[in-house]
Design a protein around this motif. Sequence first.
Motif, PDB file in Angstrom:
ATOM      1  N   HIS A  74     -34.486  58.290 -16.584  1.00 50.75           N
ATOM      2  CA  HIS A  74     -35.843  58.076 -17.083  1.00 50.75           C
ATOM      3  C   HIS A  74     -35.861  57.012 -18.179  1.00 50.75           C
ATOM      4  CE1 HIS A  74     -39.974  58.941 -18.124  1.00 50.75           C
ATOM      5  NE2 HIS A  74     -39.632  59.254 -19.359  1.00 50.75           N
ATOM      6  N   ILE A  75     -34.884  57.055 -19.073  1.00 48.84           N
ATOM      7  CA  ILE A  75     -34.812  56.057 -20.147  1.00 48.84           C
ATOM      8  C   ILE A  75     -34.591  54.658 -19.569  1.00 48.84           C
ATOM      9  CG2 ILE A  75     -33.447  55.270 -22.129  1.00 48.84           C
ATOM     10  CD1 ILE A  75     -32.883  58.267 -22.701  1.00 48.84           C
ATOM     11  N   LEU A  76     -33.695  54.536 -18.607  1.00 52.81           N
ATOM     12  CA  LEU A  76     -33.436  53.236 -17.984  1.00 52.81           C
ATOM     13  C   LEU A  76     -34.692  52.702 -17.300  1.00 52.81           C
ATOM     14  CD1 LEU A  76     -29.875  53.791 -16.452  1.00 52.81           C
ATOM     15  CD2 LEU A  76     -30.481  52.686 -18.612  1.00 52.81           C
ATOM     16  N   SER A  77     -35.480  53.607 -16.732  1.00 49.12           N
ATOM     17  CA  SER A  77     -36.740  53.198 -16.116  1.00 49.12           C
ATOM     18  C   SER A  77     -37.688  52.644 -17.178  1.00 49.12           C
ATOM     19  CB  SER A  77     -37.379  54.383 -15.398  1.00 49.12           C
ATOM     20  OG  SER A  77     -38.646  54.030 -14.857  1.00 49.12           O
ATOM     21  N   GLN A  78     -37.770  53.291 -18.340  1.00 48.83           N
ATOM     22  CA  GLN A  78     -38.630  52.822 -19.409  1.00 48.83           C
ATOM     23  C   GLN A  78     -38.161  51.479 -19.971  1.00 48.83           C
ATOM     24  OE1 GLN A  78     -38.389  56.319 -21.955  1.00 48.83           O
ATOM     25  NE2 GLN A  78     -40.440  56.957 -21.320  1.00 48.83           N
ATOM     26  N   GLU A 123     -32.146  47.661 -11.242  1.00 43.28           N
ATOM     27  CA  GLU A 123     -30.897  46.905 -11.287  1.00 43.28           C
ATOM     28  C   GLU A 123     -29.747  47.720 -10.686  1.00 43.28           C
ATOM     29  OE1 GLU A 123     -30.590  43.729 -12.525  1.00 43.28           O
ATOM     30  OE2 GLU A 123     -32.786  43.777 -12.708  1.00 43.28           O
ATOM     31  N   LYS A 124     -28.872  47.052  -9.945  1.00 43.11           N
ATOM     32  CA  LYS A 124     -27.733  47.738  -9.335  1.00 43.11           C
ATOM     33  C   LYS A 124     -26.861  48.407 -10.394  1.00 43.11           C
ATOM     34  CE  LYS A 124     -27.340  44.821  -5.203  1.00 43.11           C
ATOM     35  NZ  LYS A 124     -26.464  43.891  -4.462  1.00 43.11           N
ATOM     36  N   GLN A 150     -27.119  52.380 -11.965  1.00 43.58           N
ATOM     37  CA  GLN A 150     -26.379  53.547 -11.472  1.00 43.58           C
ATOM     38  C   GLN A 150     -24.988  53.601 -12.091  1.00 43.58           C
ATOM     39  OE1 GLN A 150     -27.649  56.037  -9.672  1.00 43.58           O
ATOM     40  NE2 GLN A 150     -25.690  57.087  -9.965  1.00 43.58           N
ATOM     41  N   ASP A 151     -24.383  52.432 -12.300  1.00 42.54           N
ATOM     42  CA  ASP A 151     -23.077  52.394 -12.965  1.00 42.54           C
ATOM     43  C   ASP A 151     -23.190  52.927 -14.391  1.00 42.54           C
ATOM     44  OD1 ASP A 151     -21.454  51.062 -10.870  1.00 42.54           O
ATOM     45  OD2 ASP A 151     -22.842  49.409 -11.222  1.00 42.54           O
ATOM     46  N   ILE A 152     -24.258  52.537 -15.085  1.00 41.52           N
ATOM     47  CA  ILE A 152     -24.474  53.005 -16.458  1.00 41.52           C
ATOM     48  C   ILE A 152     -24.632  54.525 -16.479  1.00 41.52           C
ATOM     49  CG2 ILE A 152     -26.147  52.997 -18.359  1.00 41.52           C
ATOM     50  CD1 ILE A 152     -26.549  50.008 -17.810  1.00 41.52           C
ATOM     51  N   ILE A 153     -25.379  55.064 -15.511  1.00 43.31           N
ATOM     52  CA  ILE A 153     -25.557  56.517 -15.435  1.00 43.31           C
ATOM     53  C   ILE A 153     -24.206  57.215 -15.240  1.00 43.31           C
ATOM     54  CG2 ILE A 153     -26.523  58.402 -14.058  1.00 43.31           C
ATOM     55  CD1 ILE A 153     -28.917  56.522 -13.453  1.00 43.31           C
ATOM     56  N   ARG A 175     -25.029  43.183 -16.559  1.00 44.73           N
ATOM     57  CA  ARG A 175     -26.210  42.456 -16.068  1.00 44.73           C
ATOM     58  C   ARG A 175     -27.457  43.335 -16.199  1.00 44.73           C
ATOM     59  NH1 ARG A 175     -22.582  40.217 -12.128  1.00 44.73           N
ATOM     60  NH2 ARG A 175     -23.084  41.901 -10.643  1.00 44.73           N
ATOM     61  N   ALA A 176     -27.321  44.606 -15.881  1.00 46.20           N
ATOM     62  CA  ALA A 176     -28.459  45.522 -16.040  1.00 46.20           C
ATOM     63  C   ALA A 176     -28.859  45.630 -17.506  1.00 46.20           C
ATOM     64  CB  ALA A 176     -28.102  46.904 -15.489  1.00 46.20           C
ATOM     65  N   LEU A 177     -27.857  45.654 -18.391  1.00 47.45           N
ATOM     66  CA  LEU A 177     -28.136  45.769 -19.829  1.00 47.45           C
ATOM     67  C   LEU A 177     -28.844  44.516 -20.342  1.00 47.45           C
ATOM     68  CD1 LEU A 177     -27.925  47.295 -22.433  1.00 47.45           C
ATOM     69  CD2 LEU A 177     -25.590  46.449 -22.713  1.00 47.45           C
ATOM     70  N   ASP A 178     -28.451  43.352 -19.846  1.00 50.94           N
ATOM     71  CA  ASP A 178     -29.145  42.115 -20.230  1.00 50.94           C
ATOM     72  C   ASP A 178     -30.623  42.190 -19.850  1.00 50.94           C
ATOM     73  OD1 ASP A 178     -26.862  40.997 -21.272  1.00 50.94           O
ATOM     74  OD2 ASP A 178     -26.349  39.885 -19.448  1.00 50.94           O
ATOM     75  N   ARG A 179     -30.880  42.789 -18.689  1.00 51.28           N
ATOM     76  CA  ARG A 179     -32.272  42.973 -18.257  1.00 51.28           C
ATOM     77  C   ARG A 179     -33.013  43.904 -19.221  1.00 51.28           C
ATOM     78  NH1 ARG A 179     -37.104  41.604 -16.908  1.00 51.28           N
ATOM     79  NH2 ARG A 179     -38.283  43.279 -15.906  1.00 51.28           N
TER      80      ARG A 179
END
Length: 278
Positions: A156-160, A166-167, A170-173, A211-215
């Motif tokens: 939920h936080i990543l969605s916010q 971002e691919k 899921q790795d972050i989770i 890359r997801a974190l940069d986003r």
Amino acid sequence: MRIYIIEDDITVISILEDIVEQNELGTICGDTADAPPDLEGILAADPDLILVDLLMPGKDGIQVVRELKEGGSRAKFIMISQVSAKELIARAYSAGVDFFIQKPINLIEVRQVIQNVSRQIENEQALRAIQSVFAGRAPAPPPEPPLSRERRRIKHILSQLGMAGEKGSQDIIELCIALLQRGQTASQVGVAALCAQLSDNPKTMEQRARRALDRGLNHIASLGVEDYTNEFFTRYSARLFPFQEVRAEMAHLQGKGPGGKANLRTFLDGLLILAEEE
């Protein structure tokens, strides 16, 4: 939160004290008024946060910050400056400055930055508490099934943060769940080592997560540019990212700089705390 003000302009001191007191941001434990900074007195006051002017007669703010750090101060430092030269700002960060406030003093900016510092202090205290609980324990084997509540909260936080598509999200989770299962933090394990434990291709996993974190950094900065009081911006900008990097990314979006750099280890540790809240 105990706040000390190092500033040679009495008018600026008065303005800052009024902002702190009227907005209940903390307690003023001292100021320099029109006298040179008394380093021993400041260290004895043991403030949590020090507001320090960059340009002062005698010692400049950067030198004062460096000497206080060498003297054992654990305070966060906010530098007040009219100067925007990249060289001076880089020197200030190297000396230990955490945030910048630009002159002339702006109520909204001062309030927001001090609130961000307060959240960062709380974040670090919570992280130290987690580390102390698990200090000396052998990592436990991952339980089955995974922590479903924490997994949903992280997602939920990543969605916010605009990262859900971002691919690497899921790795972050998976990185966070592994840390929670083992009672460890990313600061203890290291991102590269953790990826090596979870993936046959750890470099690719880490690259996707970055890359997801940069986003996410870009998204949170864009929220701040549009509205400095945005709910998600105030909630996550200092708890998941180095705030100076958020400010740099905001400046980049406004065409004023090269952009900020997110720290994956800091981000993961912040997510661990948020995942276990409420």
